[in-house]
Scaffold this motif. Sequence first.
Motif, PDB file in Angstrom:
ATOM      1  N   LEU A   1      -9.097   9.161   8.423  1.00 42.13           N
ATOM      2  CA  LEU A   1      -9.582   8.511   9.642  1.00 42.13           C
ATOM      3  C   LEU A   1     -10.410   7.284   9.304  1.00 42.13           C
ATOM      4  O   LEU A   1     -10.616   6.411  10.140  1.00 42.13           O
ATOM      5  CB  LEU A   1     -10.423   9.495  10.466  1.00 42.13           C
ATOM      6  CG  LEU A   1      -9.705  10.783  10.864  1.00 42.13           C
ATOM      7  CD1 LEU A   1     -10.626  11.689  11.644  1.00 42.13           C
ATOM      8  CD2 LEU A   1      -8.468  10.468  11.694  1.00 42.13           C
ATOM      9  N   LEU A   2     -10.868   7.223   8.065  1.00 45.40           N
ATOM     10  CA  LEU A   2     -11.686   6.076   7.661  1.00 45.40           C
ATOM     11  C   LEU A   2     -10.837   4.926   7.129  1.00 45.40           C
ATOM     12  O   LEU A   2     -11.204   3.767   7.243  1.00 45.40           O
ATOM     13  CB  LEU A   2     -12.680   6.498   6.575  1.00 45.40           C
ATOM     14  CG  LEU A   2     -13.730   7.534   6.982  1.00 45.40           C
ATOM     15  CD1 LEU A   2     -14.527   7.993   5.769  1.00 45.40           C
ATOM     16  CD2 LEU A   2     -14.681   6.961   8.026  1.00 45.40           C
ATOM     17  N   TYR A   3      -9.686   5.238   6.545  1.00 44.98           N
ATOM     18  CA  TYR A   3      -8.856   4.187   5.963  1.00 44.98           C
ATOM     19  C   TYR A   3      -8.160   3.361   7.045  1.00 44.98           C
ATOM     20  O   TYR A   3      -7.706   3.912   8.055  1.00 44.98           O
ATOM     21  CB  TYR A   3      -7.776   4.775   5.057  1.00 44.98           C
ATOM     22  CG  TYR A   3      -8.315   5.458   3.836  1.00 44.98           C
ATOM     23  CD1 TYR A   3      -9.525   5.084   3.277  1.00 44.98           C
ATOM     24  CD2 TYR A   3      -7.606   6.493   3.228  1.00 44.98           C
ATOM     25  CE1 TYR A   3     -10.023   5.717   2.163  1.00 44.98           C
ATOM     26  CE2 TYR A   3      -8.099   7.137   2.109  1.00 44.98           C
ATOM     27  CZ  TYR A   3      -9.308   6.740   1.590  1.00 44.98           C
ATOM     28  OH  TYR A   3      -9.804   7.371   0.488  1.00 44.98           O
ATOM     29  N   PRO A   4      -8.026   2.062   6.811  1.00 47.79           N
ATOM     30  CA  PRO A   4      -7.369   1.208   7.810  1.00 47.79           C
ATOM     31  C   PRO A   4      -5.842   1.289   7.759  1.00 47.79           C
ATOM     32  O   PRO A   4      -5.166   0.273   7.657  1.00 47.79           O
ATOM     33  CB  PRO A   4      -7.883  -0.191   7.449  1.00 47.79           C
ATOM     34  CG  PRO A   4      -8.201  -0.119   6.006  1.00 47.79           C
ATOM     35  CD  PRO A   4      -8.577   1.291   5.690  1.00 47.79           C
ATOM     36  N   ILE A   5      -5.331   2.499   7.769  1.00 44.58           N
ATOM     37  CA  ILE A   5      -3.879   2.709   7.828  1.00 44.58           C
ATOM     38  C   ILE A   5      -3.612   3.921   8.720  1.00 44.58           C
ATOM     39  O   ILE A   5      -4.524   4.691   8.981  1.00 44.58           O
ATOM     40  CB  ILE A   5      -3.246   2.966   6.428  1.00 44.58           C
ATOM     41  CG1 ILE A   5      -4.059   4.004   5.658  1.00 44.58           C
ATOM     42  CG2 ILE A   5      -3.083   1.693   5.641  1.00 44.58           C
ATOM     43  CD1 ILE A   5      -3.377   4.500   4.416  1.00 44.58           C
ATOM     44  N   SER A   6      -2.356   4.065   9.142  1.00 41.54           N
ATOM     45  CA  SER A   6      -2.030   5.196  10.001  1.00 41.54           C
ATOM     46  C   SER A   6      -1.958   6.475   9.173  1.00 41.54           C
ATOM     47  O   SER A   6      -1.288   6.505   8.143  1.00 41.54           O
ATOM     48  CB  SER A   6      -0.687   4.935  10.680  1.00 41.54           C
ATOM     49  OG  SER A   6      -0.002   6.134  10.904  1.00 41.54           O
TER      50      SER A   6
ATOM     51  N   PHE B   1       1.960   2.080  -3.365  1.00 46.34           N
ATOM     52  CA  PHE B   1       0.844   2.596  -4.144  1.00 46.34           C
ATOM     53  C   PHE B   1       0.563   4.060  -3.820  1.00 46.34           C
ATOM     54  O   PHE B   1       0.196   4.834  -4.692  1.00 46.34           O
ATOM     55  CB  PHE B   1      -0.415   1.751  -3.868  1.00 46.34           C
ATOM     56  CG  PHE B   1      -0.813   0.974  -5.066  1.00 46.34           C
ATOM     57  CD1 PHE B   1      -0.339  -0.314  -5.263  1.00 46.34           C
ATOM     58  CD2 PHE B   1      -1.627   1.542  -6.029  1.00 46.34           C
ATOM     59  CE1 PHE B   1      -0.690  -1.023  -6.391  1.00 46.34           C
ATOM     60  CE2 PHE B   1      -1.974   0.835  -7.162  1.00 46.34           C
ATOM     61  CZ  PHE B   1      -1.510  -0.447  -7.344  1.00 46.34           C
ATOM     62  N   ILE B   2       0.736   4.411  -2.538  1.00 49.50           N
ATOM     63  CA  ILE B   2       0.515   5.812  -2.151  1.00 49.50           C
ATOM     64  C   ILE B   2       1.547   6.693  -2.858  1.00 49.50           C
ATOM     65  O   ILE B   2       1.213   7.738  -3.429  1.00 49.50           O
ATOM     66  CB  ILE B   2       0.595   5.979  -0.619  1.00 49.50           C
ATOM     67  CG1 ILE B   2      -0.647   5.346   0.009  1.00 49.50           C
ATOM     68  CG2 ILE B   2       0.692   7.449  -0.210  1.00 49.50           C
ATOM     69  CD1 ILE B   2      -0.620   5.246   1.504  1.00 49.50           C
TER      70      ILE B   2
ATOM     71  N   SER C   1       0.584   6.916  -6.438  1.00 48.45           N
ATOM     72  CA  SER C   1      -0.594   7.773  -6.635  1.00 48.45           C
ATOM     73  C   SER C   1      -0.232   9.247  -6.543  1.00 48.45           C
ATOM     74  O   SER C   1      -0.721  10.069  -7.324  1.00 48.45           O
ATOM     75  CB  SER C   1      -1.652   7.488  -5.568  1.00 48.45           C
ATOM     76  OG  SER C   1      -2.193   6.241  -5.775  1.00 48.45           O
TER      77      SER C   1
ATOM     78  N   ASN D   1     -11.226  13.719   6.872  1.00 52.50           N
ATOM     79  CA  ASN D   1     -12.056  12.557   7.245  1.00 52.50           C
ATOM     80  C   ASN D   1     -11.559  11.261   6.632  1.00 52.50           C
ATOM     81  O   ASN D   1     -11.562  10.217   7.267  1.00 52.50           O
ATOM     82  CB  ASN D   1     -13.497  12.757   6.753  1.00 52.50           C
ATOM     83  CG  ASN D   1     -14.216  13.819   7.550  1.00 52.50           C
ATOM     84  OD1 ASN D   1     -13.699  14.289   8.553  1.00 52.50           O
ATOM     85  ND2 ASN D   1     -15.397  14.211   7.108  1.00 52.50           N
ATOM     86  N   ARG D   2     -11.129  11.349   5.353  1.00 53.70           N
ATOM     87  CA  ARG D   2     -10.783  10.120   4.642  1.00 53.70           C
ATOM     88  C   ARG D   2      -9.646   9.357   5.323  1.00 53.70           C
ATOM     89  O   ARG D   2      -9.648   8.131   5.335  1.00 53.70           O
ATOM     90  CB  ARG D   2     -10.448  10.399   3.180  1.00 53.70           C
ATOM     91  CG  ARG D   2      -9.224  11.223   2.923  1.00 53.70           C
ATOM     92  CD  ARG D   2      -8.781  11.068   1.460  1.00 53.70           C
ATOM     93  NE  ARG D   2      -9.611  11.856   0.558  1.00 53.70           N
ATOM     94  CZ  ARG D   2      -9.195  12.942  -0.074  1.00 53.70           C
ATOM     95  NH1 ARG D   2      -7.973  13.385   0.104  1.00 53.70           N
ATOM     96  NH2 ARG D   2      -9.981  13.604  -0.885  1.00 53.70           N
TER      97      ARG D   2
ATOM     98  N   TRP E   1       0.819  -1.215   0.000  1.00 54.00           N
ATOM     99  CA  TRP E   1       0.000   0.000   0.000  1.00 54.00           C
ATOM    100  C   TRP E   1       0.850   1.260   0.000  1.00 54.00           C
ATOM    101  O   TRP E   1       0.519   2.250  -0.642  1.00 54.00           O
ATOM    102  CB  TRP E   1      -0.987  -0.006   1.174  1.00 54.00           C
ATOM    103  CG  TRP E   1      -0.378   0.007   2.541  1.00 54.00           C
ATOM    104  CD1 TRP E   1      -0.102  -1.083   3.310  1.00 54.00           C
ATOM    105  CD2 TRP E   1       0.038   1.148   3.289  1.00 54.00           C
ATOM    106  NE1 TRP E   1       0.457  -0.684   4.495  1.00 54.00           N
ATOM    107  CE2 TRP E   1       0.552   0.675   4.519  1.00 54.00           C
ATOM    108  CE3 TRP E   1       0.019   2.525   3.056  1.00 54.00           C
ATOM    109  CZ2 TRP E   1       1.055   1.522   5.492  1.00 54.00           C
ATOM    110  CZ3 TRP E   1       0.517   3.369   4.031  1.00 54.00           C
ATOM    111  CH2 TRP E   1       1.018   2.870   5.233  1.00 54.00           C
TER     112      TRP E   1
ATOM    113  N   TYR F   1       0.607   7.783   6.177  1.00 55.64           N
ATOM    114  CA  TYR F   1       0.073   8.224   4.896  1.00 55.64           C
ATOM    115  C   TYR F   1       0.572   9.623   4.537  1.00 55.64           C
ATOM    116  O   TYR F   1       1.099   9.865   3.446  1.00 55.64           O
ATOM    117  CB  TYR F   1      -1.466   8.211   4.949  1.00 55.64           C
ATOM    118  CG  TYR F   1      -2.107   8.390   3.603  1.00 55.64           C
ATOM    119  CD1 TYR F   1      -2.712   7.331   2.956  1.00 55.64           C
ATOM    120  CD2 TYR F   1      -2.090   9.626   2.960  1.00 55.64           C
ATOM    121  CE1 TYR F   1      -3.284   7.488   1.708  1.00 55.64           C
ATOM    122  CE2 TYR F   1      -2.666   9.790   1.713  1.00 55.64           C
ATOM    123  CZ  TYR F   1      -3.262   8.725   1.096  1.00 55.64           C
ATOM    124  OH  TYR F   1      -3.814   8.892  -0.144  1.00 55.64           O
TER     125      TYR F   1
END
Lengths: 265, 308
Positions: free
Chosen positions: A96-101, A6-7, A10, A93-94, A3, A105
Motif C-alpha cells: 500500500l506504500l509503494y507507488p504501484i498497483s 525487476f519484480i 527479485s 502494508n508495504r 519495475w 505486484y
Amino acid sequence: MKWWAFIIASEMRKILAFRFDFWVTFLGQSFIQIIISISLWKSIFESRESQEMMGYSLESIVLYYLIVPVGSKMLTGENIGFLSREIYDGSFNRYLLYPISFFQYKTLTYLTYSCFYGLQLIFIFLSYHILSGGIQSEQLINLLAGFIFFFMASVTYSQLALGIELISLWADNIWSLMVMTRFLCFFFGGAYIPVDFFPQFMKDILVFTPFPYLINLPIKVTMGSARMEDLFSGTVALLVWTILFHLGARLLWKKGQYHYSGVGI
Amino acid sequence: MIKINSLTKNYTTYIKEPGLKGSFKSLFIRRKKVKEALKSVSLEISQGEIVGLIGANGAGKTTLIKILAGIVFPSSGEVSVMGFNPWERNNQYRRCMSLIMGQKAQVWWDLPALDTFLLLKEIYEIDEKLYKENLEFLSETLMVKDQLKTQVRKLSLGERMKIELMASLLHRPKVIFLDEPTIGLDISAQKAVREFIKSYQSEFKPITILTSHYMEDIKELCPRIVIMKEGGFVYDGPLSNIQKMMGDEKCLTVTTKDSTFKLTIPRLELAAKTSEIFQNHDVIDLNIHDPSIENIIESIMKYGLHST
C-alpha cells in the motif's frame, strides 16, 4: 529495466536464495515423480492385463500423471496463503506504500513462481522422453504449447486465488476456504482423475466451469492429444474466467480495504 | 504541509469469553466492541518540522500514522498531506512519502539489502545519479556499507533497522513517518539512528512525525511534541514549554530506613511538607529537584494536562 521486470527478477532471486531447497525441489522431486508414476501405472496395467484404460495407453497415462504434480504447482504459483498471510501479519502494508498497483505486484510475483515450476515441467518432460528413447520435434512443439496453456491457466487461477485470499480482510483465517478451492480446482480440473474418466453428464456441466481448462486441457495440449477446437474454446474460456475473477477480486478489494487495519505480528 | 481536521477512527473488534465454553459460544454468537482509536483530532504541521508523537500503548499514535500514510481509512474527518488525501493512494503522494515501522520489517528478509534497493529504485523511478548519491550518503552515514550484500535476515536487529531506514529514504521523501524507529535497539544503535535522523532532517528538511517510547529520542529530535491519551491530544506544543508549565512543582525523593519514595508537591507547600516528612519518618536522605520531562510527560499521559 522496468519495475515489473525487476519484480520478476527479485522473486527469482528469492527462489534461488536457498540452494538446498532449490535442488531438492527441482531435481529430487522430478526424479521421484518419474519413478513413482512409471512403477505405479506399470503395475496397474499389468494387473489388469489390458493395453488401454478409458482411451489412455500406459505411456500416455504415465505422462499424464507425470505432468499433473508439476503442472498443478505451475497453476498454483506462489501457492496457498500468499496474500492472506501478509494481510494477517501486517506485511501487506508495504504494497500500500509503494507507488504501484498491488494487484499487478502480486500477480507478477505469483506468475514468477509459475514460470519457475514451468521450467521444472520442461525438465521433467524432456527427461522422460530422453529416458524413453529420444524426443521428436512435434513433442517439443507440444511442450511449448502446453507451457503457454499452463501459463494462461495460472493467470486465471491467480485472479481466483487473489479474490479468495482477499476474503481474509473480513475473516482472519481463511485457510479452509483456500484448501477447499484448491481441492475443487484439482478434482474437477482432472488432477486426481483425468476428466475423460468422468461420466458424460458431469463433463457436459464442467464445460461451463473454469475447472477443466485449468489442468486437464493444458496437460492434453502438452501430451499432444488436444483438438484444435479444444485449444480455441479453452483460450476463450480462460480469458473470460480471468476477466470475471479479476473483476471479482477488484470488487472484494474495493469493499474490503476499509476493513484492513494493518495490525499483525 | 500536513493538515488534520476532526479525524476519527473506530475499530470494531469481537469479544470472546475465555475457556472452551467461550470458544464454542463464539462459533454462534459474537459480541462486537467498538474501540475509538482516534477521537476527532486536529493538527497542523509545516514543512521541515519534526514532531514527536507520544502516548501510552493504545493511545492512537500508530493509527494516526497509518492513516497519514494511507494504509487505513479513517471513520470520519479530513486529512491533507502535501495537498493529497492519503487514502486515495495517489502514486505521486506515495513517491514523496515514507513510513518506517520499527516493529514491522518492510524489506525482504531473504534478499541482500542491495537487491531490495535496486527493486525500490525501479518502483520509485529513482534517477540513476540520485540513487547512487543517496546510497552513498545513507550507507556512509548509517555505517552499513559492509552489510549491503548480506541477506537481511542474517543481520543484527540494529543493522536491520538501519537497512529499513535506508530503504525508506532512498527516494528522498518529503514526508517521513517514523513509528518507533529505535525499538529494541541497544544504546549505541539508538544513538546512531538518532544522529542519522537529525542529520537527514537538517540536510533535506522533510516533514517528520516520530513516535517513540524512548524519551531520549524525543528530547534529542523533537522541538515540538503532541501527547496522546486514549485517542485524543492532551498537549500540542514545544517540548521546552512542558517544564515551564510545571514550574510550580517540585519533586522530593525521600530515603528512609525502610524504603525510598518520590513525591511531587506544589512549590509553596515545600517547607511545610518537608518538615512533616521529617516528623513522621526516619529520614536518611532527602533530595529536592525539578520534575524531569519524563516524569511530567508520564504524568500528563496518566492524568491529562489539567490534573497533573
